[in-house]
Enzyme design. Structure first.
Site, PDB file in Angstrom:
ATOM      1  CB  SER A 120      38.406  37.286  40.658  1.00 39.10           C
ATOM      2  OG  SER A 120      38.373  37.253  39.245  1.00 39.10           O
ATOM      3  CG  ASP A 164      37.107  35.244  33.588  1.00 34.13           C
ATOM      4  OD1 ASP A 164      37.149  35.107  32.352  1.00 34.13           O
ATOM      5  OD2 ASP A 164      38.115  35.474  34.280  1.00 34.13           O
TER       6      ASP A 164
HETATM    7  N1  LIG Z   1      40.159  31.943  47.865  1.00 36.77           N
HETATM    8  C1  LIG Z   1      39.949  33.258  47.823  1.00 36.77           C
HETATM    9  N2  LIG Z   1      39.572  33.948  48.913  1.00 36.77           N
HETATM   10  C2  LIG Z   1      39.345  35.267  48.853  1.00 36.77           C
HETATM   11  N3  LIG Z   1      39.512  36.024  47.755  1.00 36.77           N
HETATM   12  C3  LIG Z   1      39.900  35.389  46.637  1.00 36.77           C
HETATM   13  C4  LIG Z   1      40.132  33.984  46.600  1.00 36.77           C
HETATM   14  N4  LIG Z   1      40.499  33.636  45.353  1.00 36.77           N
HETATM   15  C5  LIG Z   1      40.507  34.791  44.649  1.00 36.77           C
HETATM   16  N5  LIG Z   1      40.151  35.832  45.381  1.00 36.77           N
HETATM   17  C6  LIG Z   1      40.111  37.239  44.963  1.00 36.77           C
HETATM   18  O1  LIG Z   1      40.387  37.304  43.573  1.00 36.77           O
HETATM   19  C7  LIG Z   1      41.621  38.011  43.322  1.00 36.77           C
HETATM   20  C8  LIG Z   1      42.333  37.421  42.135  1.00 36.77           C
HETATM   21  O2  LIG Z   1      41.574  37.771  40.986  1.00 36.77           O
HETATM   22  P1  LIG Z   1      42.218  38.048  39.551  1.00 36.77           P
HETATM   23  O3  LIG Z   1      41.110  38.393  38.638  1.00 36.77           O
HETATM   24  O4  LIG Z   1      43.366  38.983  39.670  1.00 36.77           O
HETATM   25  O5  LIG Z   1      42.818  36.622  39.166  1.00 36.77           O
HETATM   26  P2  LIG Z   1      42.072  35.301  38.673  1.00 36.77           P
HETATM   27  O6  LIG Z   1      40.606  35.529  38.637  1.00 36.77           O
HETATM   28  O7  LIG Z   1      42.543  34.155  39.492  1.00 36.77           O
HETATM   29  O8  LIG Z   1      42.663  35.143  37.208  1.00 36.77           O
HETATM   30  P3  LIG Z   1      41.994  35.595  35.789  1.00 36.77           P
HETATM   31  O9  LIG Z   1      41.085  36.752  36.062  1.00 36.77           O
HETATM   32  O10 LIG Z   1      43.171  35.939  34.951  1.00 36.77           O
HETATM   33  O11 LIG Z   1      41.296  34.367  35.327  1.00 36.77           O
HETATM   34  C9  LIG Z   1      42.388  37.871  44.645  1.00 36.77           C
HETATM   35  O12 LIG Z   1      43.324  38.920  44.799  1.00 36.77           O
HETATM   36  C10 LIG Z   1      41.244  37.972  45.664  1.00 36.77           C
HETATM   37  O13 LIG Z   1      40.830  39.309  45.838  1.00 36.77           O
HETATM   38  C1  LIG Z   2      41.850  39.203  30.589  1.00 36.95           C
HETATM   39  C2  LIG Z   2      40.382  38.818  30.639  1.00 36.95           C
HETATM   40  O1  LIG Z   2      39.886  38.747  29.300  1.00 36.95           O
HETATM   41  C3  LIG Z   2      40.186  37.418  31.217  1.00 36.95           C
HETATM   42  C4  LIG Z   2      40.681  37.195  32.619  1.00 36.95           C
HETATM   43  O2  LIG Z   2      40.415  35.851  33.006  1.00 36.95           O
HETATM   44  C5  LIG Z   2      39.639  39.871  31.427  1.00 36.95           C
HETATM   45  C6  LIG Z   2      38.126  39.769  31.283  1.00 36.95           C
HETATM   46  O3  LIG Z   2      37.626  39.149  30.342  1.00 36.95           O
HETATM   47  O4  LIG Z   2      37.440  40.374  32.125  1.00 36.95           O
HETATM   48 MG   LIG Z   3      39.759  37.185  37.582  1.00 40.18          MG
END
Ligand SMILES: Nc1ncnc2c1ncn2[C@@H]1O[C@H](COP(=O)(O)OP(=O)(O)OP(=O)(O)O)[C@@H](O)[C@H]1O
Ligand SMILES: C[C@@](O)(CCO)CC(=O)[O-]
Ligand SMILES: [Mg+2]
Length: 338
Positions: A120, A164
């Site tokens: 994300s 992040d």
């Molecule tokens: N390739 C992509 N295309 C469009 N949207 C995306 C894509 N990759 C991620 N996203 C968006 O980000 C969301 C995932 O974000 P989420 O914060 O839940 O997980 P993450 O960022 O992969 O993991 P974390 O936050 O734990 O590091 C997806 O549901 C979508 O909305």
């Molecule tokens: C779980 C969390 O600490 C990390 C997600 O990658 C959420 C955040 O920092 O926003």
């Molecule tokens: Mg995320």
């Protein structure tokens, strides 16, 4: 047409606790999200995002919130999927003082979605960078990181840290504590990632930890303990020579802290069966340490191992869909096509 790409990340330590003001140390890895932004004549936004779990779809919608995208799937699904791209477009419009700017946006990514590798943040950082550049209003890195954080904060209902988005913007290893964000010098660590093919919802998992922390003093203490171990880890990194390969003692000590961090995250309820199985497979294979990375639930673990043993063991572990070595991305967001 402007194209930018931004890296994902692993957490050496500190996820979740960072949301409550404790320090965290994420490191950017060479898996990137690439966003293309092409300004349009009208105020519509057309998004092509092939990796979304809705099986690849294209939506088009007019500017502003509350608009129903022109696509034949239920609104909550589209909103959940589109939230981050939408928030990035809003930040770019605001930054460029162009509230009616329209775009054709394409997102391509080799970061698995919702798996703890910061997909994300990478999409939001690359999206804001590409859209503001396409409007002729490029942002400096600090402002870009700040706007990317605002976007994540909104989509995650006020439950996000700067970790992040700052890491994805700057690249390398960074340290985040509240609003205080700085790149740090760290040696190139031998990260191995195991991915269970699943995902966790960051917003929901953060909300779960928040509730536990409010209900139980010992859960609040657990969050503080994570902060303590991060400070210990930072001191270790600060004493190391970033230009040299990490010493075995450093890897052993960092690994011990990662193991401890995983235990505390498990206590906070954000691990899961396949994450635990991968963590144990890595430890059994001789990794210096292993923990889940990111929000948890399902997704990825990160282990420290300079040999191939952990990657091989993970690739034979039931529940592990993919194992790979994650190289540190020293460069954060970058322009592919100006
Ligand atoms: N390739 C992509 N295309 C469009 N949207 C995306 C894509 N990759 C991620 N996203 C968006 O980000 C969301 C995932 O974000 P989420 O914060 O839940 O997980 P993450 O960022 O992969 O993991 P974390 O936050 O734990 O590091 C997806 O549901 C979508 O909305
Ligand atoms: C779980 C969390 O600490 C990390 C997600 O990658 C959420 C955040 O920092 O926003
Ligand atoms: Mg995320």
């Amino acid at each position: 047409m402007t194209v930018c790409e931004a890296p994902g990340k692993v957490y050496l330590f500190g996820e979740h606790a960072v949301v409550y003001g404790e320090p965290a140390v994420p490191a950017a890895i060479e898996r990137r999200a690439t966003v293309t932004a092409e300004p349009r004549e009208d105020d519509h936004v057309r998004v092509e995002a092939e990796d979304l779990s809705l099986d690849g779809f294209t939506v088009e919608y007019a500017g502003g919130t509350g608009d129903r995208p022109d696509v034949d799937v239920p609104t909550p699904l589209v909103e959940a999927a589109m939230g981050y791209v939408d928030a990035a477009v809003e930040q770019a419009r605001d930054a460029a003082d162009a509230p009616d700017a329209g775009f054709d946006i394409t997102v391509e990514s080799d970061i698995p979605l919702g798996a703890g590798l910061g997909s994300s943040a990478a999409v939001v950082v690359a999206g804001i960078d590409a859209a503001t550049r396409a409007l002729g209003e490029p942002l400096d890195r600090r402002e870009l990181a700040d706007r990317a954080y605002q976007a994540e904060y909104e989509v995650q209902d006020g439950q996000a840290s700067r970790a992040d988005t700052f890491c994805s913007t700057m690249g390398g290893a960074v340290r985040v504590e509240g609003d205080d964000c700085e790149p740090i010098d760290a040696p190139n660590l031998p990260f191995v990632v195991g991915f269970d093919g699943g995902a966790g919802d960051t917003g929901e998992l953060v909300a779960g930890v928040r509730a536990l922390r409010e209900e139980h003093g010992f859960a609040a203490d657990t969050v503080e303990s994570i902060g303590d171990l991060v400070r210990t880890g930072e001191d270790l990194l600060a004493d190391a020579d970033p230009a040299e390969p990490p010493e075995p003692e450093l890897l052993a000590e960092l690994g011990e802290l990662m193991d401890f961090n995983h235990g505390l995250l498990t206590a906070l309820g954000v691990s899961g069966r396949s994450l635990d199985a991968m963590v144990w497979a890595a430890r059994d294979a001789g990794a210096h340490g292993a923990k889940l990375t990111g929000a948890g639930g399902g997704g990825c673990i990160v282990a420290l191992d300079e040999s191939d043993a952990t990657e091989t063991a993970l690739s034979f572990t039931q529940g592990c869909e993919e194992a790979f070595r994650a190289e540190l991305a020293t460069e954060g967001v970058r322009v592919v096509e100006p």
